[in-house]
Every structure is written in structure tokens, then in C-alpha cells.
Design an enzyme around this catalytic site. Sequence first.
Site, PDB file in Angstrom:
ATOM      1  N   HIS A 249      -0.042   7.793  -6.836  1.00 23.12           N
ATOM      2  CA  HIS A 249      -1.445   7.575  -6.435  1.00 23.12           C
ATOM      3  C   HIS A 249      -2.326   8.703  -6.979  1.00 23.12           C
ATOM      4  O   HIS A 249      -3.407   8.463  -7.507  1.00 23.12           O
ATOM      5  CB  HIS A 249      -1.595   7.583  -4.906  1.00 23.12           C
TER       6      HIS A 249
ATOM      7  N   LYS B   8       0.227  -4.629   8.753  1.00 29.84           N
ATOM      8  CA  LYS B   8       1.223  -3.605   8.469  1.00 29.84           C
ATOM      9  C   LYS B   8       1.448  -2.688   9.661  1.00 29.84           C
ATOM     10  O   LYS B   8       0.579  -2.513  10.492  1.00 29.84           O
ATOM     11  CB  LYS B   8       0.784  -2.772   7.262  1.00 29.84           C
TER      12      LYS B   8
ATOM     13  N   ARG C 233       2.169  -0.758 -11.939  1.00 33.82           N
ATOM     14  CA  ARG C 233       3.470  -0.161 -12.243  1.00 33.82           C
ATOM     15  C   ARG C 233       4.282  -1.053 -13.171  1.00 33.82           C
ATOM     16  O   ARG C 233       4.648  -0.655 -14.245  1.00 33.82           O
ATOM     17  CB  ARG C 233       4.248   0.103 -10.952  1.00 33.82           C
TER      18      ARG C 233
ATOM     19  N   SER D  25       5.209   4.026  -2.012  1.00 34.47           N
ATOM     20  CA  SER D  25       5.300   4.666  -0.693  1.00 34.47           C
ATOM     21  C   SER D  25       6.555   4.193   0.024  1.00 34.47           C
ATOM     22  O   SER D  25       7.238   4.982   0.689  1.00 34.47           O
ATOM     23  CB  SER D  25       4.064   4.335   0.142  1.00 34.47           C
TER      24      SER D  25
HETATM   25  P1  ADP Z   1       2.236   1.378  -2.415  1.00 35.73           P
HETATM   26  O1  ADP Z   1       2.408   0.157  -3.260  1.00 35.73           O
HETATM   27  O2  ADP Z   1       2.941   2.580  -2.959  1.00 35.73           O
HETATM   28  O3  ADP Z   1       2.500   1.153  -0.945  1.00 35.73           O
HETATM   29  P2  ADP Z   1      -0.633   1.197  -2.033  1.00 35.73           P
HETATM   30  O4  ADP Z   1      -0.530  -0.120  -1.391  1.00 35.73           O
HETATM   31  O5  ADP Z   1      -1.255   2.297  -1.262  1.00 35.73           O
HETATM   32  O6  ADP Z   1       0.752   1.782  -2.536  1.00 35.73           O
HETATM   33  O7  ADP Z   1      -1.292   1.043  -3.469  1.00 35.73           O
HETATM   34  C1  ADP Z   1      -2.586   1.412  -3.814  1.00 35.73           C
HETATM   35  C2  ADP Z   1      -2.732   1.242  -5.308  1.00 35.73           C
HETATM   36  O8  ADP Z   1      -1.975   2.249  -5.978  1.00 35.73           O
HETATM   37  C3  ADP Z   1      -2.280  -0.087  -5.906  1.00 35.73           C
HETATM   38  O9  ADP Z   1      -3.170  -0.418  -6.955  1.00 35.73           O
HETATM   39  C4  ADP Z   1      -0.915   0.263  -6.476  1.00 35.73           C
HETATM   40  O10 ADP Z   1      -0.552  -0.614  -7.538  1.00 35.73           O
HETATM   41  C5  ADP Z   1      -1.167   1.661  -6.978  1.00 35.73           C
HETATM   42  N1  ADP Z   1       0.027   2.481  -7.098  1.00 35.73           N
HETATM   43  C6  ADP Z   1       0.933   2.753  -6.128  1.00 35.73           C
HETATM   44  N2  ADP Z   1       1.910   3.539  -6.589  1.00 35.73           N
HETATM   45  C7  ADP Z   1       1.624   3.783  -7.904  1.00 35.73           C
HETATM   46  C8  ADP Z   1       2.272   4.515  -8.948  1.00 35.73           C
HETATM   47  N3  ADP Z   1       3.443   5.114  -8.739  1.00 35.73           N
HETATM   48  N4  ADP Z   1       1.678   4.560 -10.160  1.00 35.73           N
HETATM   49  C9  ADP Z   1       0.526   3.898 -10.364  1.00 35.73           C
HETATM   50  N5  ADP Z   1      -0.126   3.173  -9.442  1.00 35.73           N
HETATM   51  C10 ADP Z   1       0.413   3.106  -8.227  1.00 35.73           C
END
Ligand code: ADP
Length: 161
Positions: A17, A41, A90, A128
Site C-alpha cells: 500500500h 468485513k 497485483r 493484508s
Molecule cells: P488488501 O487487498 O491487501 O486487503 P485493500 O483492500 O486495503 O488491501 O486494498 C486497497 C488497494 O490497494 C487495492 O487497490 C489493492 O489492489 C491495492 N493493493 C493492496 N496490496 C497491494 C500491493 N501489495 N501492491 C499494490 N497494490 C496493492
Amino acid sequence: MSIAIYPGSFDPVTKGHLNIIARAAKSFDKLIVCVMVNSDKHPMFSLEERVDMLRRVTCGMENVEVDFSDSLLAEYAKSRGAGVIVKGLRAMSDFEREFQMAIINHKLNPGLDTMFLTAEHQFMYLSSSMVKEMGHYHVDLSDFLPQEIILDFIARIQERY
Ligand code: ADP
């Protein structure tokens, strides 16, 4: 002024992130990182804790603001005067859902576009939920989580299990 929003659950914020935040912040006058409240969630960290952790890890970034919202993202973007949603991609597995969301958000708010940043290779596998799984096995988390929040994460894992 160009304003973009980077929405997510950030439960907790990972180095993946943070990499997207740092790269996106270079392309806009202001980047609002917004913790979206999702009633489906059961988060590991409360909304306040997630906002606090994001503020700590972004405090050196001048044009980054951390906020939270329980509104529809398209409405929230309008209320903040933002024209762009930033998403991190990703793998192909992220693509289909994100593509659908981008089209829906544009339909709800035609002034809103979604821009995708590809994950850097070292963060391709990082989510996460993966970090939460790793947390159970006492592995070194320094490649996954920002230094500032590792102790918060370890404390929460110990409290829970
Ligand atoms: P997660 O999928 O890790 O639970 P979130 O739901 O908080 O994360 O995702 C928020 C944004 O961050 C989404 O657009 C997700 O694709 C992106 N994201 C999460 N992890 C990564 C990563 N390792 N690299 C790039 N983007 C990411």
C-alpha cells in the site's frame, strides 16, 4: 488542483500500500488515502486504529491526507472534489473486480476516472490477509509491514491468540 483518492481497507497498511501511496502522490497535487468502512468485513483493527496507522506511516508525505468514509466511493469523491481513484493491481486476479468497479464508479460519477498502478514485483504477492496469516507463525514482518506499525501488529496478534 488535481485531487486523487486511494481507497481501501488497510487492515493493516502494508508496504505494498505504502509503495502505491508514494508513487501516486507524485502524480497529483493531493492524494487522499481513504479507509472505506465496509460493514461486511470483520477487521483486525478498528477504523480509528487503521486511520492512525496510516497517518503515522505517511506523516512525512506533505500532499497526502488520510481520511475515512462510510459513503459510496463515487459520492465521497464528488464531495472531496476528486477526479481520480487510484488502485493498485497485483495480478490478473485483481483485474476483473477492479475493472467492474471502475466502470460502475464512472457511471455513478462521470467526473471520476480510475487509474491503476501496477504493484512493484517485490509486493506482487503481498496482501493484508497474507500478513495476518504470517503473523501467526512469528516470521520476520519487516519486508511486509512499515516499521512504524510492526509492534501494533504483533501486540494485536498476541492479544487475539
Ligand atoms: P488488501 O487487498 O491487501 O486487503 P485493500 O483492500 O486495503 O488491501 O486494498 C486497497 C488497494 O490497494 C487495492 O487497490 C489493492 O489492489 C491495492 N493493493 C493492496 N496490496 C497491494 C500491493 N501489495 N501492491 C499494490 N497494490 C496493492
